[in-house]
Design an enzyme around this catalytic site. Structure first.
Site, PDB file in Angstrom:
ATOM      1  N   HIS A 211       0.828  -1.227  -0.093  1.00 28.77           N
ATOM      2  CA  HIS A 211       0.168  -0.131  -0.028  1.00 28.77           C
ATOM      3  C   HIS A 211       0.913   1.144  -0.218  1.00 28.77           C
ATOM      4  O   HIS A 211       1.970   1.205   0.654  1.00 28.77           O
ATOM      5  CB  HIS A 211      -1.015   0.187   1.298  1.00 28.77           C
ATOM      6  CG  HIS A 211      -1.674  -1.149   1.735  1.00 28.77           C
ATOM      7  ND1 HIS A 211      -1.367  -2.316   2.231  1.00 28.77           N
ATOM      8  CD2 HIS A 211      -3.093  -1.493   1.171  1.00 28.77           C
ATOM      9  CE1 HIS A 211      -2.273  -3.193   2.267  1.00 28.77           C
ATOM     10  NE2 HIS A 211      -3.268  -2.609   1.784  1.00 28.77           N
TER      11      HIS A 211
ATOM     12  N   ASP B 192       2.368   1.764   3.451  1.00 26.52           N
ATOM     13  CA  ASP B 192       3.415   0.852   3.801  1.00 26.52           C
ATOM     14  C   ASP B 192       4.820   1.364   3.713  1.00 26.52           C
ATOM     15  O   ASP B 192       5.671   0.834   4.308  1.00 26.52           O
ATOM     16  CB  ASP B 192       3.245  -0.314   2.994  1.00 26.52           C
ATOM     17  CG  ASP B 192       1.780  -1.173   3.317  1.00 26.52           C
ATOM     18  OD1 ASP B 192       1.352  -0.841   4.457  1.00 26.52           O
ATOM     19  OD2 ASP B 192       1.364  -1.731   2.687  1.00 26.52           O
TER      20      ASP B 192
ATOM     21  N   MET C 124       2.928  -5.683  -6.995  1.00 19.49           N
ATOM     22  CA  MET C 124       1.477  -5.168  -7.042  1.00 19.49           C
ATOM     23  C   MET C 124       1.584  -3.843  -6.226  1.00 19.49           C
ATOM     24  O   MET C 124       2.116  -3.701  -5.010  1.00 19.49           O
ATOM     25  CB  MET C 124       0.433  -6.270  -6.696  1.00 19.49           C
ATOM     26  CG  MET C 124      -0.953  -5.829  -6.304  1.00 19.49           C
ATOM     27  SD  MET C 124      -1.300  -5.036  -4.484  1.00 19.49           S
ATOM     28  CE  MET C 124      -1.607  -6.774  -3.867  1.00 19.49           C
TER      29      MET C 124
ATOM     30  N   GLU D  31     -10.629  -6.379  -5.500  1.00 15.89           N
ATOM     31  CA  GLU D  31     -10.624  -7.593  -4.600  1.00 15.89           C
ATOM     32  C   GLU D  31     -11.749  -7.536  -3.648  1.00 15.89           C
ATOM     33  O   GLU D  31     -12.064  -6.537  -3.038  1.00 15.89           O
ATOM     34  CB  GLU D  31      -9.429  -7.225  -3.684  1.00 15.89           C
ATOM     35  CG  GLU D  31      -9.568  -8.261  -2.505  1.00 15.89           C
ATOM     36  CD  GLU D  31      -8.332  -8.100  -1.592  1.00 15.89           C
ATOM     37  OE1 GLU D  31      -7.277  -7.805  -2.013  1.00 15.89           O
ATOM     38  OE2 GLU D  31      -8.221  -8.800  -0.373  1.00 15.89           O
TER      39      GLU D  31
ATOM     40  N   LYS E 223     -14.823  -8.565  -0.790  1.00 16.32           N
ATOM     41  CA  LYS E 223     -14.908  -9.113   0.637  1.00 16.32           C
ATOM     42  C   LYS E 223     -16.316  -8.822   1.095  1.00 16.32           C
ATOM     43  O   LYS E 223     -16.771  -7.754   0.870  1.00 16.32           O
ATOM     44  CB  LYS E 223     -13.820  -8.543   1.385  1.00 16.32           C
ATOM     45  CG  LYS E 223     -13.740  -8.958   3.077  1.00 16.32           C
ATOM     46  CD  LYS E 223     -12.736  -8.395   3.825  1.00 16.32           C
ATOM     47  CE  LYS E 223     -12.856  -8.843   5.168  1.00 16.32           C
ATOM     48  NZ  LYS E 223     -11.528  -8.071   5.873  1.00 16.32           N
TER      49      LYS E 223
ATOM     50  N   GLU F  86      -9.723 -13.594  -2.506  1.00 15.86           N
ATOM     51  CA  GLU F  86      -8.869 -13.770  -1.397  1.00 15.86           C
ATOM     52  C   GLU F  86      -9.537 -15.174  -1.034  1.00 15.86           C
ATOM     53  O   GLU F  86     -10.702 -15.009  -0.673  1.00 15.86           O
ATOM     54  CB  GLU F  86      -8.763 -12.799  -0.543  1.00 15.86           C
ATOM     55  CG  GLU F  86      -8.088 -13.162   0.629  1.00 15.86           C
ATOM     56  CD  GLU F  86      -7.667 -12.124   1.880  1.00 15.86           C
ATOM     57  OE1 GLU F  86      -7.121 -11.156   1.298  1.00 15.86           O
ATOM     58  OE2 GLU F  86      -8.124 -12.109   2.750  1.00 15.86           O
TER      59      GLU F  86
ATOM     60  N   HIS G  62     -11.647 -14.211   2.313  1.00 22.38           N
ATOM     61  CA  HIS G  62     -13.133 -13.401   2.122  1.00 22.38           C
ATOM     62  C   HIS G  62     -14.027 -14.308   1.484  1.00 22.38           C
ATOM     63  O   HIS G  62     -15.342 -13.968   1.904  1.00 22.38           O
ATOM     64  CB  HIS G  62     -12.886 -12.142   0.969  1.00 22.38           C
ATOM     65  CG  HIS G  62     -11.561 -11.281   1.680  1.00 22.38           C
ATOM     66  ND1 HIS G  62     -10.959 -10.443   0.659  1.00 22.38           N
ATOM     67  CD2 HIS G  62     -10.948 -11.606   2.984  1.00 22.38           C
ATOM     68  CE1 HIS G  62     -10.150  -9.529   1.472  1.00 22.38           C
ATOM     69  NE2 HIS G  62     -10.196 -10.465   2.803  1.00 22.38           N
TER      70      HIS G  62
ATOM     71  N   ASP H 141      -5.224 -13.562  -3.791  1.00 19.31           N
ATOM     72  CA  ASP H 141      -4.440 -13.477  -2.368  1.00 19.31           C
ATOM     73  C   ASP H 141      -4.989 -14.688  -1.592  1.00 19.31           C
ATOM     74  O   ASP H 141      -6.028 -14.867  -1.362  1.00 19.31           O
ATOM     75  CB  ASP H 141      -5.438 -12.418  -1.647  1.00 19.31           C
ATOM     76  CG  ASP H 141      -4.787 -10.955  -1.941  1.00 19.31           C
ATOM     77  OD1 ASP H 141      -5.398  -9.982  -1.234  1.00 19.31           O
ATOM     78  OD2 ASP H 141      -4.064 -10.949  -2.573  1.00 19.31           O
TER      79      ASP H 141
ATOM     80  N   ASP I 282     -12.182 -12.308   9.554  1.00 19.86           N
ATOM     81  CA  ASP I 282     -11.094 -12.423   8.441  1.00 19.86           C
ATOM     82  C   ASP I 282      -9.649 -12.689   9.012  1.00 19.86           C
ATOM     83  O   ASP I 282      -9.079 -12.005   9.868  1.00 19.86           O
ATOM     84  CB  ASP I 282     -10.819 -11.128   7.627  1.00 19.86           C
ATOM     85  CG  ASP I 282      -9.921 -11.215   6.429  1.00 19.86           C
ATOM     86  OD1 ASP I 282      -9.783 -10.242   5.942  1.00 19.86           O
ATOM     87  OD2 ASP I 282      -9.547 -12.574   6.086  1.00 19.86           O
TER      88      ASP I 282
ATOM     89  N   ASP J 150      -6.967 -14.436   7.844  1.00 21.43           N
ATOM     90  CA  ASP J 150      -5.698 -14.306   7.063  1.00 21.43           C
ATOM     91  C   ASP J 150      -4.784 -14.973   7.564  1.00 21.43           C
ATOM     92  O   ASP J 150      -3.499 -14.610   7.941  1.00 21.43           O
ATOM     93  CB  ASP J 150      -5.330 -12.795   7.077  1.00 21.43           C
ATOM     94  CG  ASP J 150      -6.138 -11.772   6.444  1.00 21.43           C
ATOM     95  OD1 ASP J 150      -6.220 -10.426   6.666  1.00 21.43           O
ATOM     96  OD2 ASP J 150      -6.966 -12.270   5.395  1.00 21.43           O
TER      97      ASP J 150
ATOM     98  N   ASP K  57      -1.625 -13.232   1.270  1.00 21.01           N
ATOM     99  CA  ASP K  57      -2.116 -11.853   1.827  1.00 21.01           C
ATOM    100  C   ASP K  57      -2.509 -12.433   3.369  1.00 21.01           C
ATOM    101  O   ASP K  57      -3.572 -12.697   3.485  1.00 21.01           O
ATOM    102  CB  ASP K  57      -3.501 -11.337   1.285  1.00 21.01           C
ATOM    103  CG  ASP K  57      -3.942  -9.863   2.072  1.00 21.01           C
ATOM    104  OD1 ASP K  57      -4.872  -9.382   1.650  1.00 21.01           O
ATOM    105  OD2 ASP K  57      -2.710  -9.415   2.745  1.00 21.01           O
TER     106      ASP K  57
END
Ligand code: DIG
Ligand code: MN
Ligand code: MN
Length: 388
Positions: A55, A58, A89, A182, A184, A218, A221, A246, A256, A258, A288
């Site tokens: 991102h 980040d 990405m 993406e 969710k 993902e 998700h 993902d 979620d 992950d 992810d």
């Protein structure tokens, strides 16, 4: 080094936020120190990863000056070169700052939507400068708790307006970039618009340039929505829209999680890997996900190693499935061919319809036929448990 040691050619990637996750959750503070972007690049390269994703924030703090931004980017580019890693990405953080508390692209406030577009254009520039060719949009805040607050059809129109604006920006800048959206179903919003792969594929067809836009499904998700992830990915693949993926793991009916790829629902993970490999998916395999909150930094690298190792184990199991005599013999039986009927059904014509209407079918005998799926599924269980 063994058969399941990841190599660059496997195209495994991790978001900086994944191995950088410090273990904060809604009920507890951070438990790990910061893993800097450069340390993440170095350690992931040593583990055999191909690249990283980010991102905007980040890497570049929201309040960085242009000079600070350029210094950070220069240092990061050097780290990518030094460690032989790609920036695969990019995506915009349109969910963390309070300004996005009621959405970014679908916010009721045109100032918020305008700021989200401004931030996205800057983030796209950053991703392209670092070499990204895929740009993900995860609309984590695009949703509601209070449905009285906005007409959902207006929200979709706003979403489309913003994505179309950014399609225009990318074309105007002549960037070689494809968008991957993406879905969710919920979290952090009570309900999120465009909640699953199917809804997202339908939305993409309404955009100014649908060819430039695909999906980033993902695992967690679709599982949160109680859906079969391999089926969702198959629809995207078949439509030529699987631009990114993902990978992680998720227990059903929970927030979620992950989790490390393959750590839950091993059979589902197997059929996903088999689908990707059988269809020669050549995109990045992005994890992810993040380590358990119980882990220290050593545990984070075990998490990253485990994601890639399990993928490669399941890839080998898929190869064994495709070469397994008993499985292949049974598949030949349960997937009979009929050249004449397949030709009749392949394309409508008055002649084909006429012939089909004359056909006689013994539906009682057809209905009584046992299909042997218990034996087939047990062969898969034997294979996955290593006794086949
Ligand atoms: C959450 O699943 C989202 C964010 O982590 C990011 O925007 C996107 C990219 O993988 N996934
Ligand atoms: Mn997730
Ligand atoms: Mn994701």
């Amino acid at each position: 080094m063994d058969a399941y040691t990841p190599r660059k050619e496997h195209k495994f990637t991790f978001g900086l936020w994944t191995v950088g996750n410090r273990g904060r959750d809604p009920f507890g503070d951070v438990v790990r120190d910061v893993v800097t972007p450069i340390r993440a690049v170095q350690k992931l390269s040593e583990l055999g990863a191909y690249g990283v994703n980010l991102h905007d924030n980040d890497l570049v703090p929201l309040d960085a000056t242009p000079t600070e931004r350029d210094r950070i980017v220069k240092e990061f580019k050097k780290a990518l070169d030094d460690y032989g890693m790609k920036l695969v990405m990019g995506t915009t953080n349109l969910f963390y700052h309070p300004v996005f508390k009621d959405g970014a692209f679908t916010s009721n406030d045109p100032k918020v939507r305008a700021y989200a577009l401004q931030k996205s254009m800057q983030a796209i520039d950053l991703a392209v400068e670092l070499g990204a060719e895929i740009y993900v949009f995860w609309g984590g805040r695009e949703g509601t708790e209070c449905d009285a607050s906005k007409d959902p059809a207006d929200a979709i129109k706003r979403y489309r307006e913003c994505i179309n604006f950014l399609i225009g920006y990318v074309k105007d800048q002549k960037y070689s970039l494809r968008f991957a959206m993406e879905p969710k179903p919920n979290e952090p919003r009570g309900d999120i618009f465009l909640p699953n792969v199917g809804a997202m594929l339908a939305f993409i067809e309404t955009l100014d340039d649908p060819d430039m836009v695909g999906v980033n499904p993902e695992v967690a998700h679709e599982h949160m929505a109680g859906l079969n992830f391999a089926h969702a990915v198959a629809q995207a693949l078949e439509a030529g829209k699987l631009f990114h993926i993902d990978l992680n793991a998720q227990k059903l009916n929970r927030f979620d999680q992950d989790l490390r790829f393959g750590s839950e629902d091993i059979k589902g993970a197997f059929f996903l890997v088999k689908l990707l490999e059988d269809h020669d998916y050549d995109g990045p395999r992005h994890f992810d996900a993040h380590a358990y909150r119980t882990e220290d930094e050593d545990g984070v690298w075990e998490f990253a190693r485990g994601c890639m190792r399990t993928y490669l184990i399941l890839k080998e199991k898929a190869r064994q499935f495709n070469e397994h005599p008993a499985i292949q013999e049974l598949l030949a039986q349960v997937q009979p061919r009929d050249a004449e009927l397949e030709s009749l059904m392949s394309r409508y014509s008055p002649q084909n319809a006429q012939v089909l209407r004359q056909k006689q079918f013994d539906i009682e005998a057809m209905g009584k036929k046992g299909l042997g799926y218990e034996k087939l599924d047990q062969l898969v269980i034997d294979l996955l448990l290593g006794v086949a």
